[in-house]
Design a protein around this motif. Structure first.
Motif, PDB file in Angstrom:
ATOM      1  N   LEU A 274       0.914  -1.000   0.014  1.00 42.59           N
ATOM      2  CA  LEU A 274      -0.046   0.103  -0.211  1.00 42.59           C
ATOM      3  C   LEU A 274       0.577   0.879   0.446  1.00 42.59           C
ATOM      4  CD1 LEU A 274      -2.894   1.600  -0.048  1.00 42.59           C
ATOM      5  CD2 LEU A 274      -2.731   1.208   2.517  1.00 42.59           C
ATOM      6  N   LYS A 275       1.842   1.108   0.787  1.00 44.24           N
ATOM      7  CA  LYS A 275       2.855   2.334   1.109  1.00 44.24           C
ATOM      8  C   LYS A 275       3.491   3.268  -0.489  1.00 44.24           C
ATOM      9  CE  LYS A 275       7.086   2.284   2.167  1.00 44.24           C
ATOM     10  NZ  LYS A 275       7.841   2.538   2.656  1.00 44.24           N
ATOM     11  N   THR A 276       3.350   1.616  -1.742  1.00 46.36           N
ATOM     12  CA  THR A 276       4.461   1.967  -2.837  1.00 46.36           C
ATOM     13  C   THR A 276       3.469   3.017  -3.672  1.00 46.36           C
ATOM     14  OG1 THR A 276       5.783  -0.038  -2.317  1.00 46.36           O
ATOM     15  CG2 THR A 276       5.027   1.184  -4.681  1.00 46.36           C
ATOM     16  N   LEU A 277       1.939   2.164  -3.194  1.00 44.26           N
ATOM     17  CA  LEU A 277       1.173   2.505  -4.312  1.00 44.26           C
ATOM     18  C   LEU A 277       0.691   4.378  -3.819  1.00 44.26           C
ATOM     19  CD1 LEU A 277      -1.512  -0.103  -5.234  1.00 44.26           C
ATOM     20  CD2 LEU A 277       0.091   0.709  -6.308  1.00 44.26           C
ATOM     21  N   PHE A 278       0.450   4.451  -2.472  1.00 37.62           N
ATOM     22  CA  PHE A 278       0.473   5.975  -2.186  1.00 37.62           C
ATOM     23  C   PHE A 278       1.419   6.716  -2.108  1.00 37.62           C
ATOM     24  CE2 PHE A 278       0.017   8.840   0.974  1.00 37.62           C
ATOM     25  CZ  PHE A 278      -1.229   9.178   1.437  1.00 37.62           C
ATOM     26  N   LEU A 279       2.419   6.394  -2.237  1.00 36.97           N
ATOM     27  CA  LEU A 279       4.050   7.366  -3.074  1.00 36.97           C
ATOM     28  C   LEU A 279       3.743   7.727  -4.670  1.00 36.97           C
ATOM     29  CD1 LEU A 279       6.220   6.517  -0.719  1.00 36.97           C
ATOM     30  CD2 LEU A 279       4.332   8.698   0.180  1.00 36.97           C
ATOM     31  N   GLN A 280       3.327   6.227  -5.160  1.00 35.40           N
ATOM     32  CA  GLN A 280       3.780   6.745  -7.048  1.00 35.40           C
ATOM     33  C   GLN A 280       2.354   7.934  -7.496  1.00 35.40           C
ATOM     34  OE1 GLN A 280       3.154   1.961  -8.268  1.00 35.40           O
ATOM     35  NE2 GLN A 280       5.008   2.015  -8.089  1.00 35.40           N
ATOM     36  N   ARG A 281       1.395   7.506  -6.506  1.00 37.51           N
ATOM     37  CA  ARG A 281       0.384   8.341  -6.771  1.00 37.51           C
ATOM     38  C   ARG A 281       0.294   9.902  -6.144  1.00 37.51           C
ATOM     39  NH1 ARG A 281      -2.239  11.935  -8.236  1.00 37.51           N
ATOM     40  NH2 ARG A 281      -4.061  12.309  -8.035  1.00 37.51           N
ATOM     41  N   LEU A 282       1.336  10.398  -5.520  1.00 39.68           N
ATOM     42  CA  LEU A 282       1.772  11.051  -4.708  1.00 39.68           C
ATOM     43  C   LEU A 282       2.934  12.002  -5.619  1.00 39.68           C
ATOM     44  CD1 LEU A 282       1.810  11.352  -0.752  1.00 39.68           C
ATOM     45  CD2 LEU A 282       0.651  13.312  -2.202  1.00 39.68           C
TER      46      LEU A 282
ATOM     47  N   THR B 101      -8.236  11.139   4.151  1.00 40.12           N
ATOM     48  CA  THR B 101      -7.626  11.532   4.767  1.00 40.12           C
ATOM     49  C   THR B 101      -6.535  12.276   4.545  1.00 40.12           C
ATOM     50  OG1 THR B 101      -9.142  11.655   6.276  1.00 40.12           O
ATOM     51  CG2 THR B 101      -7.749  12.442   7.145  1.00 40.12           C
ATOM     52  N   ALA B 102      -5.366  10.730   4.955  1.00 41.51           N
ATOM     53  CA  ALA B 102      -3.767  10.861   4.727  1.00 41.51           C
ATOM     54  C   ALA B 102      -3.402  11.268   3.763  1.00 41.51           C
ATOM     55  CB  ALA B 102      -3.515   9.262   5.309  1.00 41.51           C
ATOM     56  N   TYR B 103      -4.170  10.959   2.346  1.00 39.87           N
ATOM     57  CA  TYR B 103      -4.043  11.011   0.950  1.00 39.87           C
ATOM     58  C   TYR B 103      -4.220  12.562   0.885  1.00 39.87           C
ATOM     59  CZ  TYR B 103      -3.451  11.859  -3.723  1.00 39.87           C
ATOM     60  OH  TYR B 103      -3.477  12.036  -5.153  1.00 39.87           O
ATOM     61  N   VAL B 104      -5.014  12.952   1.607  1.00 45.22           N
ATOM     62  CA  VAL B 104      -5.955  15.117   0.710  1.00 45.22           C
ATOM     63  C   VAL B 104      -4.581  15.335   1.837  1.00 45.22           C
ATOM     64  CG1 VAL B 104      -7.249  16.928   2.078  1.00 45.22           C
ATOM     65  CG2 VAL B 104      -8.096  14.264   0.990  1.00 45.22           C
ATOM     66  N   SER B 105      -4.221  14.860   2.828  1.00 46.18           N
ATOM     67  CA  SER B 105      -3.445  15.417   3.753  1.00 46.18           C
ATOM     68  C   SER B 105      -1.841  15.750   2.911  1.00 46.18           C
ATOM     69  CB  SER B 105      -2.906  14.998   5.011  1.00 46.18           C
ATOM     70  OG  SER B 105      -4.837  14.953   5.612  1.00 46.18           O
ATOM     71  N   SER B 106      -1.447  14.534   2.274  1.00 48.68           N
ATOM     72  CA  SER B 106       0.176  14.752   1.881  1.00 48.68           C
ATOM     73  C   SER B 106      -0.445  15.179   0.527  1.00 48.68           C
ATOM     74  CB  SER B 106      -0.001  13.031   1.328  1.00 48.68           C
ATOM     75  OG  SER B 106       0.162  12.162   2.765  1.00 48.68           O
TER      76      SER B 106
ATOM     77  N   LEU C  35      -2.063  18.340   0.538  1.00 48.70           N
ATOM     78  CA  LEU C  35      -1.390  20.032   0.685  1.00 48.70           C
ATOM     79  C   LEU C  35      -0.250  20.273   1.456  1.00 48.70           C
ATOM     80  CD1 LEU C  35      -4.643  19.959   2.937  1.00 48.70           C
ATOM     81  CD2 LEU C  35      -4.345  21.357   1.140  1.00 48.70           C
ATOM     82  N   PHE C  36       0.383  19.223   1.421  1.00 57.21           N
ATOM     83  CA  PHE C  36       1.694  19.763   2.123  1.00 57.21           C
ATOM     84  C   PHE C  36       2.317  19.160   1.346  1.00 57.21           C
ATOM     85  CE2 PHE C  36       5.924  18.205   3.603  1.00 57.21           C
ATOM     86  CZ  PHE C  36       6.106  18.360   4.817  1.00 57.21           C
ATOM     87  N   MET C  37       2.646  19.176   0.120  1.00 53.39           N
ATOM     88  CA  MET C  37       3.401  19.202  -0.750  1.00 53.39           C
ATOM     89  C   MET C  37       3.461  19.668  -1.897  1.00 53.39           C
ATOM     90  SD  MET C  37       3.021  16.499  -4.802  1.00 53.39           S
ATOM     91  CE  MET C  37       4.534  15.690  -5.321  1.00 53.39           C
TER      92      MET C  37
ATOM     93  N   HIS D 139      13.749  18.615  -2.534  1.00 54.33           N
ATOM     94  CA  HIS D 139      14.681  18.325  -3.514  1.00 54.33           C
ATOM     95  C   HIS D 139      13.387  16.370  -3.710  1.00 54.33           C
ATOM     96  CE1 HIS D 139      17.583  16.618  -7.053  1.00 54.33           C
ATOM     97  NE2 HIS D 139      17.137  15.681  -6.139  1.00 54.33           N
ATOM     98  N   ASN D 140      12.734  16.858  -5.160  1.00 54.63           N
ATOM     99  CA  ASN D 140      12.296  15.906  -5.377  1.00 54.63           C
ATOM    100  C   ASN D 140      11.040  15.246  -3.749  1.00 54.63           C
ATOM    101  OD1 ASN D 140      13.693  15.258  -7.820  1.00 54.63           O
ATOM    102  ND2 ASN D 140      15.119  13.899  -6.685  1.00 54.63           N
ATOM    103  N   PHE D 141      10.992  16.429  -3.637  1.00 49.14           N
ATOM    104  CA  PHE D 141       9.728  16.152  -2.519  1.00 49.14           C
ATOM    105  C   PHE D 141       9.795  15.032  -1.482  1.00 49.14           C
ATOM    106  CE2 PHE D 141       7.567  18.033  -6.615  1.00 49.14           C
ATOM    107  CZ  PHE D 141       6.866  18.885  -6.165  1.00 49.14           C
ATOM    108  N   GLN D 142      10.991  14.929  -0.876  1.00 48.09           N
ATOM    109  CA  GLN D 142      11.524  14.145   0.247  1.00 48.09           C
ATOM    110  C   GLN D 142      10.930  14.388   0.901  1.00 48.09           C
ATOM    111  OE1 GLN D 142      13.482  11.735  -0.090  1.00 48.09           O
ATOM    112  NE2 GLN D 142      12.876  11.201   1.387  1.00 48.09           N
ATOM    113  N   GLU D 143      10.253  15.547   1.205  1.00 48.68           N
ATOM    114  CA  GLU D 143       9.792  16.086   2.660  1.00 48.68           C
ATOM    115  C   GLU D 143       8.541  15.360   2.346  1.00 48.68           C
ATOM    116  OE1 GLU D 143      10.113  19.559   4.151  1.00 48.68           O
ATOM    117  OE2 GLU D 143      12.504  19.758   4.132  1.00 48.68           O
ATOM    118  N   THR D 144       7.508  15.727   1.222  1.00 52.93           N
ATOM    119  CA  THR D 144       6.456  15.241   1.156  1.00 52.93           C
ATOM    120  C   THR D 144       5.807  13.654   1.789  1.00 52.93           C
ATOM    121  OG1 THR D 144       5.450  17.145   0.026  1.00 52.93           O
ATOM    122  CG2 THR D 144       4.412  14.692  -0.061  1.00 52.93           C
ATOM    123  N   MET D 145       7.409  12.784   1.003  1.00 53.10           N
ATOM    124  CA  MET D 145       6.967  11.240   0.818  1.00 53.10           C
ATOM    125  C   MET D 145       7.079  11.167   2.554  1.00 53.10           C
ATOM    126  SD  MET D 145       6.398  10.650  -2.011  1.00 53.10           S
ATOM    127  CE  MET D 145       6.003  12.423  -3.044  1.00 53.10           C
TER     128      MET D 145
END
Length: 250
Positions: free
Chosen positions: A117-125, A187-192, A194-196, A202-208
């Motif tokens: 799940l984490k892989t798909l979540f981060l890929q979508r971001l 909710t986790a995805y929307v928050s991510s 907004l953070f993004m 660099h490469n949105f590392q903090e978002t990940m």
């Protein structure tokens, strides 16, 4: 041997990507609408944002007049805050096409293991990287009360989290936790997102890193889920508005 998929609480798999039409879009991948919106999303939204200017630039580039705006958004009602039907269609196109892109390269017809799940979540971001500065604008449009919120924004967010769980190796449940698990992930995805929108790393590392921390909290919820779907939708909307207000004050 091909993998056989079944989805709980759904009558069939026809809601997902079709060869020519990606539901709930009403036009095919070879249509003028698809070409205009795809071109706008890839080339002009990164510069202008989710607005009519990005669509007009795409129309001009493809040799079409701005009068085509009314055709692009013909299936949408204008929002209360003067968001035009064509812009709503652009937002819908982004949500649907990126959701479809997420699962396009998955090994669905083989015995290869599915991603977690984490892989798909981060890929979508990561699929948002080219429009990252405009994500707060996108979520503002999505959260305006009205028909678009009810019929498209929440529906697509629910389908996205449903897909991320269904096409991952995540353990699923056939009870009310099925609903609440997806709301927590939404909710986790929307928050991510907004953070993004304000991430300069660099490469949105903090978002990940932020997204992974949110996912860890989702996995730790366990039996603390609420059983009322309507209340959870309300909680999701409240989270969106709270996060937006915090960004505005910052």
């Amino acid at each position: 041997m091909s993998r056989v998929f079944t989805r709980l609480y759904h009558p069939n798999n026809l809601e997902h990507a079709l060869p020519k039409i990606i539901k709930p879009l009403t036009y095919g991948t070879d249509s003028v609408q698809f070409k205009v919106l795809s071109n706008a999303l890839n080339k002009h939204v990164p510069q202008y944002g989710f607005n009519e200017r990005a669509i007009v630039q795409s129309l001009n580039e493809l040799g079409m007049g701005s009068s085509y705006l009314s055709v692009l958004g013909s299936s949408n009602s204008p929002s209360f805050f003067n968001v035009s039907p064509s812009v709503l269609e652009l937002v819908k196109f982004h949500l649907v096409s990126k959701r479809n892109q997420l699962i396009t390269d998955l090994p669905l017809d083989s015995d290869k293991p599915l991603p977690d799940l984490k892989t798909l979540f981060l890929q979508r971001l990561k699929l948002n990287e080219h429009v990252a500065p405009h994500l707060s604008q996108l979520l503002s449009i999505m959260s305006v009360p009205g028909e678009f919120l009810a019929s498209t924004a929440l529906s697509e967010l629910h389908k996205l989290t449903d897909d991320m769980i269904f096409y991952s190796n995540e353990q699923d449940h056939n009870d009310f936790a099925w609903y609440s698990k997806r709301i927590a992930l939404s909710t986790a995805y929307v928050s991510s997102e907004l953070f993004m929108a304000q991430d300069k790393s660099h490469n949105f590392q903090e978002t990940m890193e932020f997204a992974q921390s949110k996912l860890n909290k989702v996995s730790q919820l366990g039996s603390m889920y609420n059983n009322t779907e309507e209340y959870l939708w309300f909680t999701l909307l409240s989270s969106i508005n709270l996060a937006k207000s915090q960004i505005t004050r910052g």
